[in-house]
Write an enzyme that holds these catalytic residues in place. Structure first.
Site, PDB file in Angstrom:
ATOM      1  N   ASN A  14      29.878  44.798  47.275  1.00 25.54           N
ATOM      2  CA  ASN A  14      29.689  44.294  45.911  1.00 25.54           C
ATOM      3  C   ASN A  14      28.263  43.764  45.792  1.00 25.54           C
ATOM      4  O   ASN A  14      27.880  42.828  46.516  1.00 25.54           O
ATOM      5  CB  ASN A  14      30.720  43.191  45.646  1.00 25.54           C
ATOM      6  N   HIS A  17      25.492  40.009  43.297  1.00 24.07           N
ATOM      7  CA  HIS A  17      24.586  38.867  43.483  1.00 24.07           C
ATOM      8  C   HIS A  17      23.153  39.268  43.791  1.00 24.07           C
ATOM      9  O   HIS A  17      22.262  38.415  43.800  1.00 24.07           O
ATOM     10  CB  HIS A  17      25.177  37.892  44.496  1.00 24.07           C
ATOM     11  N   HIS A  50      30.665  44.287  39.134  1.00 25.33           N
ATOM     12  CA  HIS A  50      31.501  43.685  38.093  1.00 25.33           C
ATOM     13  C   HIS A  50      30.637  43.554  36.841  1.00 25.33           C
ATOM     14  O   HIS A  50      29.695  42.761  36.807  1.00 25.33           O
ATOM     15  CB  HIS A  50      31.980  42.306  38.575  1.00 25.33           C
ATOM     16  N   ARG A  52      30.533  41.974  33.876  1.00 21.91           N
ATOM     17  CA  ARG A  52      31.219  40.876  33.186  1.00 21.91           C
ATOM     18  C   ARG A  52      30.880  40.879  31.710  1.00 21.91           C
ATOM     19  O   ARG A  52      29.802  41.304  31.302  1.00 21.91           O
ATOM     20  CB  ARG A  52      30.804  39.529  33.792  1.00 21.91           C
ATOM     21  N   ARG A  56      26.324  38.205  33.189  1.00 25.24           N
ATOM     22  CA  ARG A  56      25.533  37.226  33.931  1.00 25.24           C
ATOM     23  C   ARG A  56      24.801  37.834  35.125  1.00 25.24           C
ATOM     24  O   ARG A  56      23.861  37.261  35.635  1.00 25.24           O
ATOM     25  CB  ARG A  56      26.396  36.058  34.384  1.00 25.24           C
ATOM     26  N   GLU A  77      34.413  46.854  38.444  1.00 23.89           N
ATOM     27  CA  GLU A  77      35.364  45.778  38.138  1.00 23.89           C
ATOM     28  C   GLU A  77      35.165  45.380  36.690  1.00 23.89           C
ATOM     29  O   GLU A  77      34.027  45.211  36.235  1.00 23.89           O
ATOM     30  CB  GLU A  77      35.103  44.572  39.031  1.00 23.89           C
ATOM     31  N   THR A 107      33.375  32.417  39.529  1.00 22.02           N
ATOM     32  CA  THR A 107      33.657  33.774  40.000  1.00 22.02           C
ATOM     33  C   THR A 107      35.093  34.084  39.579  1.00 22.02           C
ATOM     34  O   THR A 107      35.717  33.268  38.909  1.00 22.02           O
ATOM     35  CB  THR A 107      33.456  33.871  41.535  1.00 22.02           C
ATOM     36  N   THR A 108      35.607  35.256  39.960  1.00 17.32           N
ATOM     37  CA  THR A 108      36.943  35.642  39.506  1.00 17.32           C
ATOM     38  C   THR A 108      37.991  34.746  40.161  1.00 17.32           C
ATOM     39  O   THR A 108      38.301  34.901  41.336  1.00 17.32           O
ATOM     40  CB  THR A 108      37.209  37.121  39.850  1.00 17.32           C
ATOM     41  N   GLU A 158      44.463  45.744  44.518  1.00 19.47           N
ATOM     42  CA  GLU A 158      43.547  44.943  45.347  1.00 19.47           C
ATOM     43  C   GLU A 158      44.095  43.529  45.415  1.00 19.47           C
ATOM     44  O   GLU A 158      44.241  42.860  44.388  1.00 19.47           O
ATOM     45  CB  GLU A 158      42.122  44.937  44.780  1.00 19.47           C
ATOM     46  N   HIS A 198      37.642  39.197  48.089  1.00 22.28           N
ATOM     47  CA  HIS A 198      37.243  37.931  47.473  1.00 22.28           C
ATOM     48  C   HIS A 198      37.135  36.824  48.518  1.00 22.28           C
ATOM     49  O   HIS A 198      38.096  36.528  49.214  1.00 22.28           O
ATOM     50  CB  HIS A 198      38.184  37.460  46.365  1.00 22.28           C
TER      51      HIS A 198
HETATM   52  N1  PXP Z   1      37.034  42.098  44.608  1.00 23.69           N
HETATM   53  C1  PXP Z   1      37.097  41.704  43.321  1.00 23.69           C
HETATM   54  C2  PXP Z   1      38.127  42.338  42.454  1.00 23.69           C
HETATM   55  C3  PXP Z   1      36.190  40.770  42.782  1.00 23.69           C
HETATM   56  O1  PXP Z   1      36.284  40.398  41.491  1.00 23.69           O
HETATM   57  C4  PXP Z   1      35.181  40.269  43.621  1.00 23.69           C
HETATM   58  C5  PXP Z   1      34.154  39.319  43.058  1.00 23.69           C
HETATM   59  O2  PXP Z   1      33.431  39.962  42.048  1.00 23.69           O
HETATM   60  C6  PXP Z   1      35.128  40.707  44.948  1.00 23.69           C
HETATM   61  C7  PXP Z   1      36.082  41.600  45.426  1.00 23.69           C
HETATM   62  C8  PXP Z   1      34.073  40.257  45.892  1.00 23.69           C
HETATM   63  O3  PXP Z   1      34.174  38.876  46.112  1.00 23.69           O
HETATM   64  P1  PXP Z   1      33.090  38.135  46.986  1.00 23.69           P
HETATM   65  O4  PXP Z   1      31.799  38.212  46.228  1.00 23.69           O
HETATM   66  O5  PXP Z   1      33.633  36.744  47.101  1.00 23.69           O
HETATM   67  O6  PXP Z   1      33.008  38.841  48.299  1.00 23.69           O
END
Ligand code: PXP
Length: 249
Positions: A14, A17, A50, A52, A56, A77, A107-108, A158, A198
């Site tokens: 992901n 960031h 993601h 959003r 952001r 996402e 965050t989510t 997931e 996550h």
């Molecule tokens: N999976 C999903 C569905 C998420 O929403 C996120 C965060 O955007 C992640 C995985 C990744 O989470 P993390 O950044 O905490 O590794």
């Protein structure tokens, strides 16, 4: 003793960031697309972003560029809202993961309430499926959510690992892992694919790798945080090795 090799668990990196770093200064760097190239070279199987509603971090242009440049399969996402479903059908990533979204959250937080929003989730799944997109639902490891996801017949679920990752002591971590394992077993039994993600990082992923039938992990913050010190290629390669060996790197 050699660590067991865990064959075939996909790693979705992901890169949100990377975009966060850019958006906090509204610069044109660092480029998430360049990060995706490095992540794929270092052993990622797919790139997760993601988009959003508040934009952001990742922007539409990032998703479009990732898809146009065919850097790797894209897992988008997104919230279950009409404009996003429409946009996803236009963009046509390989995968979409439906997630809950609250504007003020860091965050989510928590999984999608599939059971409480069944009609809307079912409609979104149907449209995305018709556009040729493989859909997964990001849910908490709870029986009602798993049952509803199974009833909707989505190809993948997931499991939200946030509560496991945030558990403050060994026994609550164990309890959260047990909940994840029970949910994963039900998903597998229903013939669906198990993904998880996550809050995972280099010290808590090894236990998750052993979940029944796990096919995919999506990891962002932990990898990007480590990349500050090691570089992104090394951070992704270390996570790849950790997953493949089912151990710690
Ligand atoms: N999976 C999903 C569905 C998420 O929403 C996120 C965060 O955007 C992640 C995985 C990744 O989470 P993390 O950044 O905490 O590794």
């Amino acid at each position: 003793m050699m660590a067991a090799v865990m064959p075939g668990i996909r790693l979705g990196v992901n890169i949100d960031h990377i975009a966060t770093l850019r958006q906090v200064r509204l610069t044109d760097y660092p480029d998430p697309v360049a990060a995706a190239v490095v992540a794929m070279q270092a052993g990622a199987d797919l790139i997760t972003v993601h988009l959003r509603e508040d934009r952001r971090h990742i922007q539409e242009a990032d998703v479009a560029a990732l898809l146009r440049q065919r850097i790797g399969p894209v897992n988008l996402e997104m919230a279950v809202v009409e404009p996003m479903v429409e946009q996803a059908c236009q963009l046509r990533p390989e995968y979409c993961c439906l997630v809950p979204e609250r504007r003020a959250e860091l965050t989510t937080e928590g999984g999608l309430d599939v059971a409480g929003n069944r009609t809307a989730v079912a409609a979104a799944c149907k449209r995305l499926h018709s556009a040729g997109i493989r859909v997964s639902l990001f849910i908490d490891p709870e029986r009602a959510q798993v049952q509803c996801a199974v009833a909707l017949g989505v190809p993948a679920v997931e499991l939200h690992t946030g509560r496991y990752a945030e558990a403050g002591d060994t026994s609550s971590r164990r309890a959260e892992l047990d909940r994840l394992a029970a949910a994963a077993a039900s998903v597998v039994q229903a013939g669906m694919a198990v993904h998880a993600g996550h809050g995972l990082h280099y010290h808590n992923t090894a236990a998750v790798v052993g979940l029944p039938g796990l096919q995919e992990l999506n990891i962002g913050h932990g990898i990007v945080a480590r990349a500050v010190f090691t570089g992104l290629h090394r951070a992704v390669a270390d996570m790849r090795a950790l997953i493949d060996q089912g151990g710690t790197a």
